[in-house]
Design a protein around this motif. Structure first.
Motif, short mmCIF file in Angstrom:
data_model
loop_
_atom_site.label_atom_id
_atom_site.label_comp_id
_atom_site.label_asym_id
_atom_site.label_seq_id
_atom_site.Cartn_x
_atom_site.Cartn_y
_atom_site.Cartn_z
N THR A 75 22.15 37.20 -38.48
CA THR A 75 23.77 36.95 -39.08
C THR A 75 23.71 38.74 -40.00
OG1 THR A 75 24.48 34.17 -40.09
CG2 THR A 75 25.31 36.67 -40.97
N ALA A 76 22.52 39.33 -40.16
CA ALA A 76 22.56 40.39 -40.68
C ALA A 76 22.16 41.19 -38.26
CB ALA A 76 21.34 40.80 -40.98
N THR A 77 21.58 40.83 -37.92
CA THR A 77 21.50 41.62 -36.51
C THR A 77 22.68 41.55 -36.54
OG1 THR A 77 18.86 40.89 -36.90
CG2 THR A 77 20.61 41.59 -34.39
N LEU A 78 23.54 40.64 -35.90
CA LEU A 78 24.26 40.51 -35.44
C LEU A 78 26.19 41.84 -35.87
CD1 LEU A 78 26.60 39.29 -32.60
CD2 LEU A 78 27.57 37.71 -34.23
N ALA A 79 25.81 41.41 -37.11
CA ALA A 79 26.85 42.55 -37.79
C ALA A 79 26.24 43.54 -38.00
CB ALA A 79 26.77 41.91 -39.69
N SER A 80 24.78 43.70 -37.74
CA SER A 80 24.64 45.77 -37.20
C SER A 80 25.53 46.00 -36.46
CB SER A 80 23.13 46.07 -37.64
OG SER A 80 22.82 44.92 -38.81
N LEU A 81 24.96 45.19 -35.39
CA LEU A 81 25.66 45.32 -33.70
C LEU A 81 27.31 45.55 -33.44
CD1 LEU A 81 23.84 42.94 -31.97
CD2 LEU A 81 23.20 45.59 -31.89
N ALA A 82 28.55 44.58 -34.85
CA ALA A 82 29.35 44.37 -34.62
C ALA A 82 30.46 44.67 -36.30
CB ALA A 82 29.77 43.22 -33.91
N PRO A 83 29.75 46.23 -36.84
CA PRO A 83 30.15 46.23 -38.28
C PRO A 83 31.37 45.37 -38.33
CG PRO A 83 29.10 47.74 -36.79
CD PRO A 83 29.16 46.47 -36.02
N GLY A 84 31.75 44.58 -39.56
CA GLY A 84 33.13 44.13 -39.52
C GLY A 84 33.64 43.20 -39.39
N ARG A 85 33.03 42.54 -38.06
CA ARG A 85 33.95 42.20 -37.24
C ARG A 85 33.58 40.43 -36.78
NH1 ARG A 85 33.18 42.62 -31.49
NH2 ARG A 85 31.51 44.15 -31.33
N VAL A 86 31.72 40.44 -37.63
CA VAL A 86 31.74 39.04 -38.16
C VAL A 86 31.67 38.01 -38.84
CG1 VAL A 86 29.25 37.42 -37.75
CG2 VAL A 86 29.18 39.65 -37.20
N ALA A 87 31.99 36.73 -38.49
CA ALA A 87 32.14 35.21 -39.47
C ALA A 87 31.42 34.42 -38.87
CB ALA A 87 33.74 34.70 -39.29
N VAL A 88 31.15 33.37 -39.97
CA VAL A 88 30.58 32.70 -39.41
C VAL A 88 30.86 31.01 -40.61
CG1 VAL A 88 27.90 31.11 -40.06
CG2 VAL A 88 27.87 34.24 -39.17
N ALA A 89 30.20 30.06 -39.31
CA ALA A 89 31.11 29.13 -39.80
C ALA A 89 29.70 27.83 -39.56
CB ALA A 89 32.38 28.20 -39.03
N PHE A 90 29.95 26.88 -40.96
CA PHE A 90 28.62 25.51 -40.89
C PHE A 90 29.56 24.84 -41.05
CE2 PHE A 90 26.90 29.74 -42.21
CZ PHE A 90 25.10 29.17 -42.14
N GLY A 91 29.08 23.50 -40.55
CA GLY A 91 29.32 22.04 -40.41
C GLY A 91 28.15 21.28 -40.27
N THR A 92 27.76 19.70 -40.46
CA THR A 92 26.96 19.42 -40.78
C THR A 92 26.06 18.72 -39.73
OG1 THR A 92 28.66 17.68 -40.63
CG2 THR A 92 28.21 17.97 -42.79
N GLY A 93 27.07 19.19 -38.64
CA GLY A 93 26.31 18.64 -37.23
C GLY A 93 26.79 17.37 -36.65
N PHE A 94 27.68 18.05 -34.98
CA PHE A 94 28.27 16.44 -34.48
C PHE A 94 27.90 16.51 -33.26
CE2 PHE A 94 32.14 14.56 -31.57
CZ PHE A 94 31.16 13.51 -31.66
N THR A 95 28.36 17.37 -32.11
CA THR A 95 27.35 17.56 -31.15
C THR A 95 26.27 18.29 -31.33
OG1 THR A 95 29.57 18.56 -30.52
CG2 THR A 95 27.27 18.69 -28.94
N GLY A 96 25.13 19.07 -32.95
CA GLY A 96 24.48 19.61 -32.80
C GLY A 96 23.43 18.41 -32.96
N ARG A 97 23.66 17.79 -32.69
CA ARG A 97 23.18 16.44 -34.11
C ARG A 97 23.16 15.44 -33.49
NH1 ARG A 97 19.82 17.04 -38.71
NH2 ARG A 97 20.12 14.91 -39.65
N ARG A 98 24.02 14.81 -33.19
CA ARG A 98 24.43 13.33 -32.81
C ARG A 98 23.71 13.19 -31.24
NH1 ARG A 98 25.98 8.60 -34.84
NH2 ARG A 98 27.53 9.01 -37.15
N ALA A 99 23.84 14.54 -30.43
CA ALA A 99 23.44 14.45 -29.25
C ALA A 99 21.59 14.88 -29.18
CB ALA A 99 23.00 15.68 -28.93
N MET A 100 21.16 14.67 -30.12
CA MET A 100 19.50 14.79 -29.81
C MET A 100 19.31 13.24 -31.38
SD MET A 100 18.14 18.63 -30.60
CE MET A 100 19.72 19.08 -31.51
N GLY A 101 20.21 12.63 -31.55
CA GLY A 101 20.02 11.20 -31.83
C GLY A 101 20.15 11.39 -33.37
N GLN A 102 20.22 12.05 -33.92
CA GLN A 102 20.49 12.44 -35.27
C GLN A 102 21.79 12.32 -36.12
OE1 GLN A 102 17.56 11.95 -36.77
NE2 GLN A 102 16.79 12.57 -35.44
N ASN A 103 21.99 11.39 -37.41
CA ASN A 103 22.97 11.53 -37.83
C ASN A 103 23.52 13.20 -38.30
OD1 ASN A 103 23.57 8.67 -37.28
ND2 ASN A 103 22.39 8.76 -39.27
#
Length: 333
Positions: A75-103
């Motif tokens: 995040t810090a690296t990206l914010a340095s490359l694009a100051p004032g333009r970065v936002a980050v969202a988090f979730g519990t993981g649908f595709t990112g976990r279910r596709a690997m067999g995890q809840n």
């Protein structure tokens, strides 16, 4: 209402984000799906180099895929490359976990992770895995670069909404449908996918299938994973055909068959469901239609607290999809 984009990343995504900037989109979100896509952070860094104005960020990150220090450093690296333009969202993981067999991750684990991540961005000492950790203030001053980066949470139910409020995050995010707590946040993003129908075009044309089909198909994936397995899917048009294809895969590997192509293309089961009558659901399950219908949908989202609509574009000609959506919704912002 802000009009943004969201991408299931490909190697061409940085170029597509540059096109979105030229058209006037507010922000470009990128999925965190390493099992089927290029790395989210590398994709965003490449996009930062190709753009000057458009907001960029991962939407959504899955905490279990990386150490909080790695996420903070990225995040810090990206914010340095694009100051004032970065936002980050988090979730519990649908595709990112279910596709690997995890809840999906439990919300308390997400809350602990996001709290640690935010404190790392602020330069604080955090205890993780039994030891204190901190971002050192190196020559590139990464420990200060992302101190004020906004954090959103993908919360599709009451527990997630409660966690979002307790963490005092900057906004909420959802996919496909709104959630009540969006009215309680100044920044509420709904991610939607579909296509703009051409004059006289049938909703079951091959072009519509390729462009809006991926957003339509996740309703079958979600019905199976969250609403009761095959029994839930088979209440939907084409659900029996979908189940028959998936059932051919041994149960231990079934998640691979279900999530193949998730939000990028139709897999074999999705195609069977489409041909079995499921295509009739496309207008109800996706952000598809003519300009009038799309504007009506955005008006209804606004009434439910949405402040930003992020549109997923799919198919063989994403620049065209970006342009047709922008033309159809010109003046919304």
């Amino acid at each position: 209402m802000k009009l943004s984009t969201v991408f299931a990343p490909m190697l061409a995504t940085p170029d597509h984000i540059a096109i979105a900037e030229q058209l006037g989109y507010e922000r470009a979100w990128v999925f965190d799906t390493p099992h089927q896509s290029p790395d989210v952070w590398i994709t965003l860094a490449r996009a930062a180099d190709k753009t000057e104005r458009i907001g960029i960020g991962p939407g959504v990150l899955v905490p279990s895929l990386r150490h909080p220090m790695s996420a903070a450093a990225a995040t810090a690296t990206l914010a340095s490359l694009a100051p004032g333009r970065v936002a980050v969202a988090f979730g519990t993981g649908f595709t990112g976990r279910r596709a690997m067999g995890q809840n999906a991750l439990p919300w308390n684990a997400v809350a602990q992770y996001v709290s640690a991540y935010r404190r790392l961005l602020r330069g604080e000492i955090v205890e993780w895995e039994g030891a204190p950790i901190q971002m050192f203030n190196s020559a590139d001053r990464l420990a200060d670069a992302a101190r004020d980066v906004p954090i959103l949470l993908s919360a599709m139910g009451p527990k997630g909404e409660t966690i979002a409020k307790s963490l005092e995050v900057d906004g909420l995010m959802s996919f496909g449908s709104t959630v009540p707590a969006m009215k309680d946040f100044a920044w509420s993003v709904i991610q939607v996918g579909g296509t703009v129908l051409e004059e006289g075009e049938d909703a079951d044309s091959d072009r519509v299938k390729a462009t809006a089909g991926p957003a339509w198909a996740i309703s079958y994936h979600a019905a199976h994973d969250f609403q009761g397995g095959f029994a839930a899917v088979e209440t939907m048009p084409g659900g029996k055909e979908w189940s028959e294809v998936i059932a051919r895969t041994p149960e231990v590997e079934r998640h691979l068959a279900i999530h193949d192509g998730h939000l990028m293309y139709l897999n074999e089961a999705d195609d069977a469901a489409w041909k079995g009558g499921g295509k009739a659901l496309l207008p109800d399950l996706t952000f598809s239609g003519d300009a009038g219908r799309l504007r009506d949908l955005i008006a209804s989202y606004a009434e439910e607290g949405v402040t930003e609509v992020a549109i997923l574009t799919s198919g063989p000609d994403i620049p065209h999809e970006l342009e047709t959506y922008w033309k159809a919704l010109d003046g919304i912002q």
